[in-house]
Write a protein that holds these residues in place. Structure first.
Motif, mmCIF file in Angstrom:
data_model
loop_
_atom_site.group_PDB
_atom_site.id
_atom_site.type_symbol
_atom_site.label_atom_id
_atom_site.label_comp_id
_atom_site.label_asym_id
_atom_site.label_seq_id
_atom_site.Cartn_x
_atom_site.Cartn_y
_atom_site.Cartn_z
ATOM 1 N N ARG A 11 -12.699 14.020 15.095
ATOM 2 C CA ARG A 11 -12.211 12.860 15.848
ATOM 3 C C ARG A 11 -12.315 13.092 17.348
ATOM 4 O O ARG A 11 -12.837 12.257 18.088
ATOM 5 C CB ARG A 11 -10.755 12.591 15.457
ATOM 6 C CG ARG A 11 -10.109 11.448 16.208
ATOM 7 C CD ARG A 11 -8.604 11.522 16.176
ATOM 8 N NE ARG A 11 -8.147 12.715 16.892
ATOM 9 C CZ ARG A 11 -6.961 13.276 16.710
ATOM 10 N NH1 ARG A 11 -6.122 12.783 15.837
ATOM 11 N NH2 ARG A 11 -6.618 14.335 17.411
ATOM 12 N N ASP A 12 -11.846 14.240 17.809
ATOM 13 C CA ASP A 12 -11.807 14.503 19.245
ATOM 14 C C ASP A 12 -13.199 14.685 19.842
ATOM 15 O O ASP A 12 -13.435 14.296 20.992
ATOM 16 C CB ASP A 12 -10.937 15.725 19.526
ATOM 17 C CG ASP A 12 -9.478 15.472 19.187
ATOM 18 O OD1 ASP A 12 -9.076 14.295 19.031
ATOM 19 O OD2 ASP A 12 -8.728 16.464 19.066
ATOM 20 N N ASP A 13 -14.130 15.248 19.082
ATOM 21 C CA ASP A 13 -15.507 15.388 19.563
ATOM 22 C C ASP A 13 -16.137 14.031 19.865
ATOM 23 O O ASP A 13 -17.091 13.939 20.632
ATOM 24 C CB ASP A 13 -16.372 16.125 18.531
ATOM 25 C CG ASP A 13 -16.098 17.616 18.470
ATOM 26 O OD1 ASP A 13 -15.374 18.145 19.353
ATOM 27 O OD2 ASP A 13 -16.616 18.267 17.537
ATOM 28 N N ARG A 17 -9.599 9.369 19.178
ATOM 29 C CA ARG A 17 -8.136 9.404 19.061
ATOM 30 C C ARG A 17 -7.529 8.099 19.559
ATOM 31 O O ARG A 17 -6.553 7.598 19.001
ATOM 32 C CB ARG A 17 -7.575 10.610 19.845
ATOM 33 C CG ARG A 17 -6.048 10.668 19.917
ATOM 34 C CD ARG A 17 -5.453 10.847 18.530
ATOM 35 N NE ARG A 17 -4.006 10.861 18.540
ATOM 36 C CZ ARG A 17 -3.253 9.774 18.360
ATOM 37 N NH1 ARG A 17 -3.784 8.581 18.192
ATOM 38 N NH2 ARG A 17 -1.948 9.885 18.353
ATOM 39 N N GLN A 18 -8.134 7.520 20.585
ATOM 40 C CA GLN A 18 -7.632 6.285 21.179
ATOM 41 C C GLN A 18 -7.570 5.122 20.179
ATOM 42 O O GLN A 18 -6.828 4.165 20.376
ATOM 43 C CB GLN A 18 -8.506 5.891 22.376
ATOM 44 C CG GLN A 18 -9.961 5.638 21.994
ATOM 45 C CD GLN A 18 -10.860 5.393 23.184
ATOM 46 O OE1 GLN A 18 -10.486 4.676 24.104
ATOM 47 N NE2 GLN A 18 -12.042 5.998 23.168
ATOM 48 N N PHE A 19 -8.337 5.192 19.103
ATOM 49 C CA PHE A 19 -8.384 4.113 18.119
ATOM 50 C C PHE A 19 -7.469 4.367 16.915
ATOM 51 O O PHE A 19 -7.338 3.504 16.048
ATOM 52 C CB PHE A 19 -9.814 3.936 17.604
ATOM 53 C CG PHE A 19 -10.828 3.767 18.693
ATOM 54 C CD1 PHE A 19 -10.760 2.717 19.601
ATOM 55 C CD2 PHE A 19 -11.860 4.685 18.836
ATOM 56 C CE1 PHE A 19 -11.695 2.575 20.613
ATOM 57 C CE2 PHE A 19 -12.808 4.551 19.843
ATOM 58 C CZ PHE A 19 -12.721 3.493 20.739
ATOM 59 N N HIS A 20 -6.875 5.540 16.857
ATOM 60 C CA HIS A 20 -6.172 5.956 15.644
ATOM 61 C C HIS A 20 -4.657 5.857 15.788
ATOM 62 O O HIS A 20 -3.930 6.833 15.608
ATOM 63 C CB HIS A 20 -6.611 7.374 15.255
ATOM 64 C CG HIS A 20 -8.034 7.425 14.826
ATOM 65 N ND1 HIS A 20 -8.757 8.587 14.821
ATOM 66 C CD2 HIS A 20 -8.884 6.465 14.397
ATOM 67 C CE1 HIS A 20 -9.983 8.339 14.403
ATOM 68 N NE2 HIS A 20 -10.087 7.062 14.147
ATOM 69 N N ASN A 21 -4.186 4.658 16.069
ATOM 70 C CA ASN A 21 -2.741 4.423 16.085
ATOM 71 C C ASN A 21 -2.267 4.212 14.644
ATOM 72 O O ASN A 21 -3.066 4.036 13.728
ATOM 73 C CB ASN A 21 -2.402 3.224 16.981
ATOM 74 C CG ASN A 21 -3.067 1.955 16.468
ATOM 75 O OD1 ASN A 21 -2.677 1.398 15.451
ATOM 76 N ND2 ASN A 21 -4.108 1.505 17.172
ATOM 77 N N GLU A 22 -0.972 4.240 14.458
ATOM 78 C CA GLU A 22 -0.417 4.191 13.104
ATOM 79 C C GLU A 22 -0.799 2.905 12.360
ATOM 80 O O GLU A 22 -1.111 2.942 11.176
ATOM 81 C CB GLU A 22 1.107 4.362 13.149
ATOM 82 C CG GLU A 22 1.557 5.734 13.602
ATOM 83 C CD GLU A 22 1.409 5.984 15.103
ATOM 84 O OE1 GLU A 22 1.351 5.013 15.892
ATOM 85 O OE2 GLU A 22 1.323 7.175 15.481
ATOM 86 N N MET A 69 -4.492 11.975 9.009
ATOM 87 C CA MET A 69 -4.408 11.578 10.413
ATOM 88 C C MET A 69 -3.085 10.876 10.706
ATOM 89 O O MET A 69 -2.475 11.107 11.752
ATOM 90 C CB MET A 69 -5.586 10.679 10.780
ATOM 91 C CG MET A 69 -6.920 11.394 10.765
ATOM 92 S SD MET A 69 -8.297 10.254 10.937
ATOM 93 C CE MET A 69 -8.528 10.362 12.699
ATOM 94 N N MET A 70 -2.645 10.030 9.777
ATOM 95 C CA MET A 70 -1.376 9.345 9.988
ATOM 96 C C MET A 70 -0.223 10.345 9.972
ATOM 97 O O MET A 70 0.672 10.278 10.822
ATOM 98 C CB MET A 70 -1.141 8.266 8.936
ATOM 99 C CG MET A 70 0.209 7.570 9.121
ATOM 100 S SD MET A 70 0.420 6.153 8.086
ATOM 101 C CE MET A 70 -0.049 4.888 9.240
ATOM 102 N N ALA A 71 -0.252 11.271 9.036
ATOM 103 C CA ALA A 71 0.791 12.300 8.992
ATOM 104 C C ALA A 71 0.822 13.087 10.300
ATOM 105 O O ALA A 71 1.890 13.364 10.850
ATOM 106 C CB ALA A 71 0.564 13.236 7.797
ATOM 107 N N ASP A 72 -0.353 13.424 10.800
ATOM 108 C CA ASP A 72 -0.444 14.170 12.054
ATOM 109 C C ASP A 72 0.120 13.351 13.215
ATOM 110 O O ASP A 72 0.868 13.867 14.038
ATOM 111 C CB ASP A 72 -1.900 14.560 12.314
ATOM 112 C CG ASP A 72 -2.048 15.547 13.464
ATOM 113 O OD1 ASP A 72 -1.419 16.621 13.410
ATOM 114 O OD2 ASP A 72 -2.808 15.241 14.402
#
Length: 108
Positions: A11-13, A17-22, A69-72
């Motif tokens: 994801r970070d590469d 991350r900016q798109f992965h809200n809950e 990802m959600m858990a994180d």
């Protein structure tokens, strides 16, 4: 490197991350679960399992990745929340009452 680290690196590469809200992760989990379910539509379970193994693995991986990802995002430990849920379900579904039955706990 554990699974969560691999997922976050991927994801970070890509600066995703900016798109992965809950909310969007919850939507993605549901969408990927629907794609997994679609593989079984109009077929017997055995047929899909025997002919769509690659697709099953990919869709299940998508569900798991978004779930991790959600858990994180929520700072939840996956092993811990699974352990907690199994303990809770063990109380709702005692072996003596539920063994071999698919009855909801309220009807045991």
């Amino acid at each position: 490197m554990n699974s969560m680290d691999k997922i976050n690196k991927f994801r970070d590469d890509r600066n995703w991350r900016q798109f992965h809200n809950e909310k969007d992760l919850a939507i993605s989990i549901s969408l990927e679960a629907s794609e997994l379910l679609e593989l079984f539509q109009w077929k017997k379970s055995e047929e899909t399992v025997s002919t769509k193994k690659t697709e099953l693995k990919e869709e299940l991986a998508d569900v798991l990745i978004y779930s991790y990802m959600m858990a994180d995002n929520l700072n939840l430990d996956v092993d811990e929340i699974i352990d907690e849920k199994i303990k809770k379900d063990s109380a709702k579904y005692p072996v003596k009452k539920s063994y071999g039955k698919n009855t909801k706990y309220t009807d045991l």
